[in-house]
Design a protein around this motif. Structure first.
Motif, PDB file in Angstrom:
ATOM      1  N   GLN A 117     -74.666 -48.921 -29.818  1.00  0.00           N
ATOM      2  CA  GLN A 117     -75.148 -49.903 -30.134  1.00  0.00           C
ATOM      3  C   GLN A 117     -76.049 -50.810 -29.717  1.00  0.00           C
ATOM      4  O   GLN A 117     -77.012 -51.796 -30.015  1.00  0.00           O
ATOM      5  CB  GLN A 117     -73.970 -50.936 -30.230  1.00  0.00           C
ATOM      6  N   GLU A 118     -76.197 -50.415 -27.996  1.00  0.00           N
ATOM      7  CA  GLU A 118     -77.083 -51.060 -27.431  1.00  0.00           C
ATOM      8  C   GLU A 118     -78.490 -50.673 -28.034  1.00  0.00           C
ATOM      9  O   GLU A 118     -79.550 -51.546 -27.378  1.00  0.00           O
ATOM     10  CB  GLU A 118     -76.611 -51.169 -25.783  1.00  0.00           C
ATOM     11  N   TYR A 119     -78.454 -49.494 -27.881  1.00  0.00           N
ATOM     12  CA  TYR A 119     -79.627 -48.225 -28.253  1.00  0.00           C
ATOM     13  C   TYR A 119     -80.445 -49.410 -30.084  1.00  0.00           C
ATOM     14  O   TYR A 119     -81.617 -49.411 -30.383  1.00  0.00           O
ATOM     15  CB  TYR A 119     -79.889 -47.648 -28.913  1.00  0.00           C
ATOM     16  N   LEU A 120     -79.681 -49.944 -30.825  1.00  0.00           N
ATOM     17  CA  LEU A 120     -80.050 -50.347 -32.233  1.00  0.00           C
ATOM     18  C   LEU A 120     -80.702 -52.001 -31.686  1.00  0.00           C
ATOM     19  O   LEU A 120     -81.708 -52.432 -31.895  1.00  0.00           O
ATOM     20  CB  LEU A 120     -78.767 -50.131 -32.733  1.00  0.00           C
ATOM     21  N   LYS A 121     -79.593 -52.749 -31.032  1.00  0.00           N
ATOM     22  CA  LYS A 121     -80.309 -53.622 -30.409  1.00  0.00           C
ATOM     23  C   LYS A 121     -81.493 -54.150 -30.017  1.00  0.00           C
ATOM     24  O   LYS A 121     -82.632 -54.543 -30.389  1.00  0.00           O
ATOM     25  CB  LYS A 121     -78.806 -54.142 -29.520  1.00  0.00           C
ATOM     26  N   ARG A 122     -81.657 -52.812 -28.701  1.00  0.00           N
ATOM     27  CA  ARG A 122     -83.230 -52.820 -28.714  1.00  0.00           C
ATOM     28  C   ARG A 122     -84.354 -52.491 -29.009  1.00  0.00           C
ATOM     29  O   ARG A 122     -85.594 -53.030 -28.715  1.00  0.00           O
ATOM     30  CB  ARG A 122     -82.915 -51.059 -27.197  1.00  0.00           C
ATOM     31  N   VAL A 123     -84.045 -51.801 -30.346  1.00  0.00           N
ATOM     32  CA  VAL A 123     -84.862 -51.552 -31.171  1.00  0.00           C
ATOM     33  C   VAL A 123     -85.010 -52.816 -31.633  1.00  0.00           C
ATOM     34  O   VAL A 123     -86.441 -53.123 -32.125  1.00  0.00           O
ATOM     35  CB  VAL A 123     -84.323 -50.224 -32.156  1.00  0.00           C
ATOM     36  N   GLN A 124     -84.346 -53.729 -32.420  1.00  0.00           N
ATOM     37  CA  GLN A 124     -84.680 -54.732 -32.407  1.00  0.00           C
ATOM     38  C   GLN A 124     -85.145 -55.623 -32.088  1.00  0.00           C
ATOM     39  O   GLN A 124     -86.151 -56.530 -32.524  1.00  0.00           O
ATOM     40  CB  GLN A 124     -83.354 -55.418 -33.345  1.00  0.00           C
ATOM     41  N   ILE A 125     -84.661 -55.416 -30.734  1.00  0.00           N
ATOM     42  CA  ILE A 125     -86.130 -56.271 -30.139  1.00  0.00           C
ATOM     43  C   ILE A 125     -87.156 -56.618 -29.995  1.00  0.00           C
ATOM     44  O   ILE A 125     -88.383 -56.810 -29.338  1.00  0.00           O
ATOM     45  CB  ILE A 125     -85.241 -57.196 -28.046  1.00  0.00           C
ATOM     46  N   GLU A 126     -87.215 -54.681 -29.713  1.00  0.00           N
ATOM     47  CA  GLU A 126     -88.643 -54.151 -29.998  1.00  0.00           C
ATOM     48  C   GLU A 126     -89.673 -54.846 -30.772  1.00  0.00           C
ATOM     49  O   GLU A 126     -91.553 -55.121 -30.535  1.00  0.00           O
ATOM     50  CB  GLU A 126     -88.458 -53.330 -29.196  1.00  0.00           C
ATOM     51  N   ALA A 127     -88.438 -54.696 -31.821  1.00  0.00           N
ATOM     52  CA  ALA A 127     -89.821 -54.551 -33.523  1.00  0.00           C
ATOM     53  C   ALA A 127     -90.227 -56.129 -33.193  1.00  0.00           C
ATOM     54  O   ALA A 127     -91.054 -56.193 -34.247  1.00  0.00           O
ATOM     55  CB  ALA A 127     -88.599 -54.406 -34.668  1.00  0.00           C
ATOM     56  N   ALA A 128     -89.232 -57.150 -33.003  1.00  0.00           N
ATOM     57  CA  ALA A 128     -89.041 -58.816 -33.232  1.00  0.00           C
ATOM     58  C   ALA A 128     -90.578 -58.270 -32.495  1.00  0.00           C
ATOM     59  O   ALA A 128     -91.299 -59.772 -32.512  1.00  0.00           O
ATOM     60  CB  ALA A 128     -88.053 -59.242 -32.640  1.00  0.00           C
ATOM     61  N   ARG A 129     -91.286 -57.962 -31.293  1.00  0.00           N
ATOM     62  CA  ARG A 129     -91.702 -58.242 -30.359  1.00  0.00           C
ATOM     63  C   ARG A 129     -93.500 -57.962 -30.827  1.00  0.00           C
ATOM     64  O   ARG A 129     -94.188 -58.553 -30.321  1.00  0.00           O
ATOM     65  CB  ARG A 129     -92.078 -58.507 -29.211  1.00  0.00           C
ATOM     66  N   CYS A 130     -93.184 -56.857 -32.027  1.00  0.00           N
ATOM     67  CA  CYS A 130     -94.552 -56.005 -32.388  1.00  0.00           C
ATOM     68  C   CYS A 130     -95.348 -57.330 -33.049  1.00  0.00           C
ATOM     69  O   CYS A 130     -95.197 -58.133 -33.585  1.00  0.00           O
ATOM     70  CB  CYS A 130     -93.806 -54.931 -33.625  1.00  0.00           C
ATOM     71  N   PRO A 131     -96.902 -57.567 -32.799  1.00  0.00           N
ATOM     72  CA  PRO A 131     -97.818 -58.389 -33.787  1.00  0.00           C
ATOM     73  C   PRO A 131     -97.389 -57.837 -35.019  1.00  0.00           C
ATOM     74  O   PRO A 131     -96.802 -57.034 -35.473  1.00  0.00           O
ATOM     75  CB  PRO A 131     -98.705 -58.364 -33.012  1.00  0.00           C
ATOM     76  N   ASP A 132     -97.421 -59.212 -36.335  1.00  0.00           N
ATOM     77  CA  ASP A 132     -97.735 -58.917 -37.659  1.00  0.00           C
ATOM     78  C   ASP A 132     -99.295 -58.270 -37.610  1.00  0.00           C
ATOM     79  O   ASP A 132     -99.272 -57.600 -38.486  1.00  0.00           O
ATOM     80  CB  ASP A 132     -97.531 -60.161 -38.384  1.00  0.00           C
ATOM     81  N   VAL A 133    -100.234 -58.022 -36.349  1.00  0.00           N
ATOM     82  CA  VAL A 133    -101.791 -58.176 -36.909  1.00  0.00           C
ATOM     83  C   VAL A 133    -102.253 -57.001 -35.799  1.00  0.00           C
ATOM     84  O   VAL A 133    -102.281 -57.644 -34.732  1.00  0.00           O
ATOM     85  CB  VAL A 133    -102.594 -58.521 -37.725  1.00  0.00           C
ATOM     86  N   VAL A 134    -102.673 -56.444 -35.404  1.00  0.00           N
ATOM     87  CA  VAL A 134    -103.101 -55.273 -34.435  1.00  0.00           C
ATOM     88  C   VAL A 134    -104.354 -55.015 -35.145  1.00  0.00           C
ATOM     89  O   VAL A 134    -104.473 -53.849 -36.141  1.00  0.00           O
ATOM     90  CB  VAL A 134    -101.982 -53.855 -34.501  1.00  0.00           C
ATOM     91  N   VAL A 135    -105.674 -55.298 -34.068  1.00  0.00           N
ATOM     92  CA  VAL A 135    -106.689 -54.902 -33.976  1.00  0.00           C
ATOM     93  C   VAL A 135    -106.952 -53.658 -32.650  1.00  0.00           C
ATOM     94  O   VAL A 135    -106.942 -53.462 -32.129  1.00  0.00           O
ATOM     95  CB  VAL A 135    -107.041 -56.159 -33.753  1.00  0.00           C
ATOM     96  N   ALA A 136    -107.740 -52.492 -33.253  1.00  0.00           N
ATOM     97  CA  ALA A 136    -108.171 -51.628 -32.765  1.00  0.00           C
ATOM     98  C   ALA A 136    -109.577 -51.747 -31.559  1.00  0.00           C
ATOM     99  O   ALA A 136    -109.527 -52.266 -32.168  1.00  0.00           O
ATOM    100  CB  ALA A 136    -108.391 -50.407 -33.140  1.00  0.00           C
ATOM    101  N   GLN A 137    -109.120 -51.388 -30.611  1.00  0.00           N
ATOM    102  CA  GLN A 137    -110.548 -51.487 -29.606  1.00  0.00           C
ATOM    103  C   GLN A 137    -111.336 -50.227 -29.810  1.00  0.00           C
ATOM    104  O   GLN A 137    -110.891 -49.003 -28.781  1.00  0.00           O
ATOM    105  CB  GLN A 137    -109.806 -51.564 -27.995  1.00  0.00           C
ATOM    106  N   ILE A 138    -112.253 -51.121 -30.288  1.00  0.00           N
ATOM    107  CA  ILE A 138    -113.406 -49.659 -30.782  1.00  0.00           C
ATOM    108  C   ILE A 138    -114.648 -49.981 -29.701  1.00  0.00           C
ATOM    109  O   ILE A 138    -114.880 -50.460 -29.478  1.00  0.00           O
ATOM    110  CB  ILE A 138    -113.593 -49.471 -31.978  1.00  0.00           C
ATOM    111  N   ASP A 139    -114.678 -48.514 -29.079  1.00  0.00           N
ATOM    112  CA  ASP A 139    -116.119 -48.803 -28.405  1.00  0.00           C
ATOM    113  C   ASP A 139    -117.638 -48.093 -29.143  1.00  0.00           C
ATOM    114  O   ASP A 139    -117.408 -47.168 -30.087  1.00  0.00           O
ATOM    115  CB  ASP A 139    -115.753 -47.816 -27.384  1.00  0.00           C
ATOM    116  N   PRO A 140    -117.854 -48.697 -29.730  1.00  0.00           N
ATOM    117  CA  PRO A 140    -118.907 -48.845 -30.493  1.00  0.00           C
ATOM    118  C   PRO A 140    -120.093 -47.527 -30.074  1.00  0.00           C
ATOM    119  O   PRO A 140    -120.813 -46.489 -30.488  1.00  0.00           O
ATOM    120  CB  PRO A 140    -120.078 -50.060 -31.033  1.00  0.00           C
TER     121      PRO A 140
END
Length: 263
Positions: A34-57
């Motif tokens: 139960q603690e593992y699943l709760k931790r996964v839920q918390i981490e998922a909620a903290r993920c941004p909706d959009v992620v931008v990759a940092q690319i070295d041109p």
């Protein structure tokens, strides 16, 4: 998790809210499922909706766009179109060379290179052009001085595609060097040094072709046909070399739409 996101990303398994102890600390390793699943839920909620990759041109290749033309080769000048028998013989010779190279690759790879041979890194475009063509051709110097004729300076005249050299090149390097030389050839005249290396690289190119290699060899054949037409003095040796490259691309690598019609 927001309702809209929940619809787009349904849960793989239903997980109800867990009744956890008041002293539950999500920063410490979970002790129960139960603690593992709760931790996964918390981490998922903290993920941004959009992620931008940092690319070295700087790490991107200079040419990202591949221009593919569906046009064929220009016909050979009148009287210089190779016969079908000649083309078939060249394909047979080329096939035998490829088989021999593959059979003895490990032997040649184990041979020591001379102390003056330093192969450039795969991504070193200018280094490979100088290595293959020599500073004389690369810098478009017409002739060697009298002092330089006393001995062969491979830095100036270019290293030949020895088996001990090409056997050390993996497919990524073969494709890269082929691209460098075809790009150089696209704006300059054909030379014997260039021809030797193009033939050797084609002999090292594995089938089935990757899309990038497929595009490159078609580009090579079309460029050879252009130079062949523009050849003012109709140098038979040079036209023969250009015919050979077109023949290998079209008939050995199965690009039949680029083949010369037999004379």
């Amino acid at each position: 998790m927001e309702p809209g996101v929940e619809e787009l990303m349904p849960r793989l398994l239903p997980v109800d809210d867990c009744d956890l102890a008041e002293d539950f600390d999500p920063t410490v390793p979970p002790r129960t499922p139960q603690e593992y699943l709760k931790r996964v839920q918390i981490e998922a909620a903290r993920c941004p909706d959009v992620v931008v990759a940092q690319i070295d041109p700087k790490k991107l290749r200079k040419k990202q766009t591949v221009n593919i033309s569906i046009s064929g080769c220009q016909p050979a000048p009148e009287g210089y179109s190779p016969t079908l028998k000649w083309q078939q013989q060249q394909v047979a010779n080329f096939s035998a060379i490829r088989q021999s190279l593959n059979k003895h690759r490990n032997h040649w790879r184990s041979q020591h290179l001379d102390s003056n041979v330093t192969m450039p890194k795969s991504e070193d475009e200018e280094g490979w052009k100088k290595f293959c063509l020599g500073e004389r051709v690369y810098s478009e110097i017409d002739a060697l001085s009298d002092n330089e004729n006393l001995g062969i300076d491979y830095i100036k005249v270019g290293f030949p595609p020895l088996l001990s050299i090409v056997s050390r090149m993996n497919q990524a390097t073969v494709t890269s060097v082929l691209e460098y030389l075809i790009s150089w050839f696209g704006e300059r005249k054909f030379t014997p040094e260039l021809g030797r290396w193009l033939y050797a690289l084609l002999a090292c190119l594995e089938k089935p072709l990757l899309p990038e290699a497929h595009s490159l060899i078609r580009q090579l054949a079309r460029r050879c046909s252009e130079v062949r037409v523009l050849e003012e003095n109709k140098n038979e040796e040079q036209i023969s070399a250009l015919n050979l490259l077109i023949c290998l691309v079209s008939r050995y690598f199965d690009q039949r739409d680029l083949a010369d019609e037999p004379s």
